[in-house]
Write a protein that holds these residues in place. Structure first.
Motif, mmCIF file in Angstrom:
data_model
loop_
_atom_site.group_PDB
_atom_site.id
_atom_site.type_symbol
_atom_site.label_atom_id
_atom_site.label_comp_id
_atom_site.label_asym_id
_atom_site.label_seq_id
_atom_site.Cartn_x
_atom_site.Cartn_y
_atom_site.Cartn_z
ATOM 1 N N UNK A 160 0.918 -1.194 0.117
ATOM 2 C CA UNK A 160 -0.028 -0.066 0.194
ATOM 3 C C UNK A 160 0.797 1.074 0.054
ATOM 4 N N UNK A 161 0.161 2.408 -0.333
ATOM 5 C CA UNK A 161 0.789 3.556 -0.464
ATOM 6 C C UNK A 161 -0.262 4.473 0.399
ATOM 7 N N UNK A 162 0.485 5.341 1.547
ATOM 8 C CA UNK A 162 -0.430 5.964 2.556
ATOM 9 C C UNK A 162 0.354 7.271 2.937
ATOM 10 N N UNK A 163 -0.630 8.138 3.376
ATOM 11 C CA UNK A 163 0.150 9.462 3.904
ATOM 12 C C UNK A 163 1.123 8.879 4.940
ATOM 13 N N UNK A 164 2.304 9.559 5.315
ATOM 14 C CA UNK A 164 3.266 9.302 6.393
ATOM 15 C C UNK A 164 2.433 9.126 7.817
ATOM 16 N N UNK A 165 1.616 10.276 7.884
ATOM 17 C CA UNK A 165 0.954 10.179 9.187
ATOM 18 C C UNK A 165 -0.090 8.943 9.551
ATOM 19 N N UNK A 166 -0.632 8.371 8.543
ATOM 20 C CA UNK A 166 -1.520 7.230 8.566
ATOM 21 C C UNK A 166 -0.925 6.087 8.411
ATOM 22 N N UNK A 167 0.148 5.964 8.627
ATOM 23 C CA UNK A 167 0.901 4.346 8.413
ATOM 24 C C UNK A 167 0.433 3.434 9.276
ATOM 25 N N UNK A 168 0.539 3.840 10.911
ATOM 26 C CA UNK A 168 0.143 2.915 12.104
ATOM 27 C C UNK A 168 -1.348 2.456 11.763
ATOM 28 N N UNK A 169 -2.244 3.422 11.327
ATOM 29 C CA UNK A 169 -3.682 3.048 11.250
ATOM 30 C C UNK A 169 -3.750 2.059 10.140
ATOM 31 N N UNK A 170 -3.277 2.562 8.943
ATOM 32 C CA UNK A 170 -3.466 1.628 7.831
ATOM 33 C C UNK A 170 -2.909 0.148 8.188
ATOM 34 N N UNK A 171 -1.800 0.082 8.617
ATOM 35 C CA UNK A 171 -1.199 -1.329 9.070
ATOM 36 C C UNK A 171 -2.238 -1.936 9.874
ATOM 37 N N UNK A 172 -2.880 -1.341 10.946
ATOM 38 C CA UNK A 172 -3.651 -1.974 11.911
ATOM 39 C C UNK A 172 -4.848 -2.178 11.157
ATOM 40 N N UNK A 173 -5.415 -1.704 10.273
ATOM 41 C CA UNK A 173 -6.774 -1.999 9.377
ATOM 42 C C UNK A 173 -6.337 -3.314 8.653
ATOM 43 N N UNK A 174 -5.039 -3.096 8.046
ATOM 44 C CA UNK A 174 -5.204 -4.449 7.227
ATOM 45 C C UNK A 174 -4.924 -5.710 8.001
ATOM 46 N N UNK A 175 -4.052 -5.611 9.331
ATOM 47 C CA UNK A 175 -4.122 -6.736 10.105
ATOM 48 C C UNK A 175 -5.425 -7.159 10.508
ATOM 49 N N UNK A 176 -6.512 -6.396 10.777
ATOM 50 C CA UNK A 176 -7.788 -6.855 11.247
ATOM 51 C C UNK A 176 -8.531 -7.322 10.024
ATOM 52 N N UNK A 177 -8.210 -6.875 8.787
ATOM 53 C CA UNK A 177 -8.702 -7.727 7.683
ATOM 54 C C UNK A 177 -8.459 -8.970 7.620
ATOM 55 N N UNK A 178 -7.115 -9.168 7.822
ATOM 56 C CA UNK A 178 -6.422 -10.719 7.518
ATOM 57 C C UNK A 178 -7.179 -11.427 8.703
#
Length: 460
Positions: free
Chosen positions: A335-353
């Motif tokens: 994925x590509x995301x804003x620097x500031x949203x990296x932690x939230x994006x990673x957490x959402x991906x783990x939730x979906x897995x």
């Protein structure tokens, strides 16, 4: 966009067209005849008389997985150099002959194998085949050509290293595969390629461009018996076989999220996260295709896009995919995301897995995935070159000559219980490698916080 993203990007918008094409494509459209040449090569021929054109592809066990440690990029460089003429024809003379006929002739290196190929009008079949055979049986491999192609390859690698997506991809590959055949970028590293010698290139050619075990695929306006006779004559100068490569040990990833942070002055973080995948021969391959389409391979219809991009607005691009090969490949989320949203994006991906591991997918998701995967399949067989490449793959991976007929049945038979089972078996949200190329001062990726979400180790 990262290399992993480009490899796995899929758009659901072509589904309707794909379904129409599939319905209009007869199941016998890929009648394939299989023969063996006297030099040991396997020949597959699909007679396609709609257009007066011919495509030939020859697979050699000379892929980038054959690169020795310290010589990463040698398979790629050798392939590039083989396209630089014959002992009798210089590179400009060779190119002039090819261009005059409007043909294409060349060699390229892939991960599992290298491919020498040609496409030509039917009336130039003999002349073009002669040129292809020439660079395989009596390649020029002149010092000047090798040195020029080496310099080009180094320059291309250095340019790619400036791209954050490429950097993330390379670092993830090294961390996941380690010191194994898949553990380096196919083009090599700038320093490893710079050290390759002219004799290294000539040696790799002599060691790996051998016909025993090679696969030749021919599609087009040909007669199977006649093209077999032509190939017997043209490739008479090739002999020998390549010793099979030992299979590497299974991939293991330590429990937790194994995070590598690379600091770059970029506006968006480029993140790749994943774990070990499967080999192409794995019987669960088709179940995994369906599961991954629902998870992150289905473009705008996938869960990752719906959650990470649409619902939370955190990423312009996010997808997932398995990259199977002769040996065990990778499972990747990129994925590509804003620097500031990296932690939230990673957490959402783990939730979906985790979510796709915990409860069955819906009937609508399963039906949509199967319709797309079945309907889009024929789109990959519209051109002669695609048909030839397809034949090489079904023979190399042992899929069977009736694979074009079997694929829709294999996908169509996948059930919700099977999707759930492969998600539980092959996804490892509690044991993953995470590579983030970002402006780390802005991203503030908290490795301890991420690792806290992985307190239940899962074996790979």
């Amino acid at each position: 966009m990262s290399g992993a993203t480009m490899r796995m990007k899929m758009f659901a918008s072509v589904a309707a067209i794909a379904a129409i094409v599939f319905a209009a494509t007869p199941s016998h459209a890929l009648d394939i005849r299989k023969m063996t040449l006297s030099n040991g090569a396997t020949l597959l021929v699909s007679e396609q008389h709609q257009l007066p054109m011919v495509t030939v592809m020859i697979e050699f066990d000379a892929g980038t997985r054959r690169d020795a440690k310290g010589k990463e990029g040698l398979a790629e460089l050798t392939a590039r150099c083989l396209s630089q003429g014959t002992k009798e024809l210089t590179a400009p003379e060779f190119d002039q002959k090819v261009d005059f006929m409007g043909s294409s002739v060349g060699v390229s290196a892939g991960r599992d194998y290298s491919t020498a190929g040609m496409t030509t009008l039917k009336k130039y079949q003999g002349e073009t085949l002669g040129l292809l055979a020439g660079i395989l049986t009596e390649p020029g491999l002149r010092d000047d050509d090798i040195e020029r192609k080496r310099a080009e390859q180094v320059a291309e690698i250095k340019a790619a290293e400036e791209q954050p997506g490429y950097t993330a991809d390379v670092e993830f590959t090294k961390d996941l595969f380690g010191d194994t055949p898949y553990g380096h970028p196919g083009a090599g590293y700038s320093d490893s390629v710079a050290k390759l010698t002219n004799d290294d290139v000539r040696g790799f050619y002599h060691d790996y461009y051998k016909p025993g075990g090679a696969i030749i695929a021919v599609a087009g306006d040909v007669n199977a018996d006649e093209i077999k006779a032509s190939l017997e004559k043209s490739l008479a100068g090739l002999s020998g076989s390549v010793t099979p490569q030992a299979e590497p040990p299974p991939i293991t990833v330590a429990p937790g999220l194994n995070v590598k942070l690379i600091d770059r002055n970029v506006m968006q973080a480029n993140i790749i996260m994943g774990s070990g995948g499967v080999e192409r021969s794995n019987p669960d391959f088709y179940r995994l295709k369906v599961m991954n389409y629902i998870l992150g391979g289905g473009g705008f219809s996938s869960r990752l896009v719906k959650v990470v991009r649409s619902a939370h607005g955190l990423a312009y691009s996010v997808d997932s995919g398995f990259e199977p090969g002769k040996f065990q490949g990778a499972f990747i989320v990129s994925l590509q995301t804003k620097n500031q949203s990296s932690n939230e994006a990673i957490d959402l991906i783990l939730q979906q897995l985790r979510e796709i591991q915990e409860k069955p997918v819906s009937d609508a998701e399963l039906d949509s995935a199967k319709k797309f995967l079945i309907g889009s399949f024929p789109l990959g067989l519209e051109r002669q070159s695609a048909i030839a490449s397809f034949m090489v793959q079904i023979e190399f991976y042992g899929l069977g000559l009736d694979y074009a007929d079997q694929y829709p049945k294999l996908i169509g038979s996948v059930s919700k219980d099977e999707v759930l089972a492969v998600a539980k078996k092959y996804l490892h949200p509690d044991s993953m490698i995470v590579v983030a190329v970002a402006n780390q001062a802005d991203a503030k990726i908290k490795t301890a916080q991420l690792e806290k979400a992985a307190d239940a180790p899962s074996a790979q």
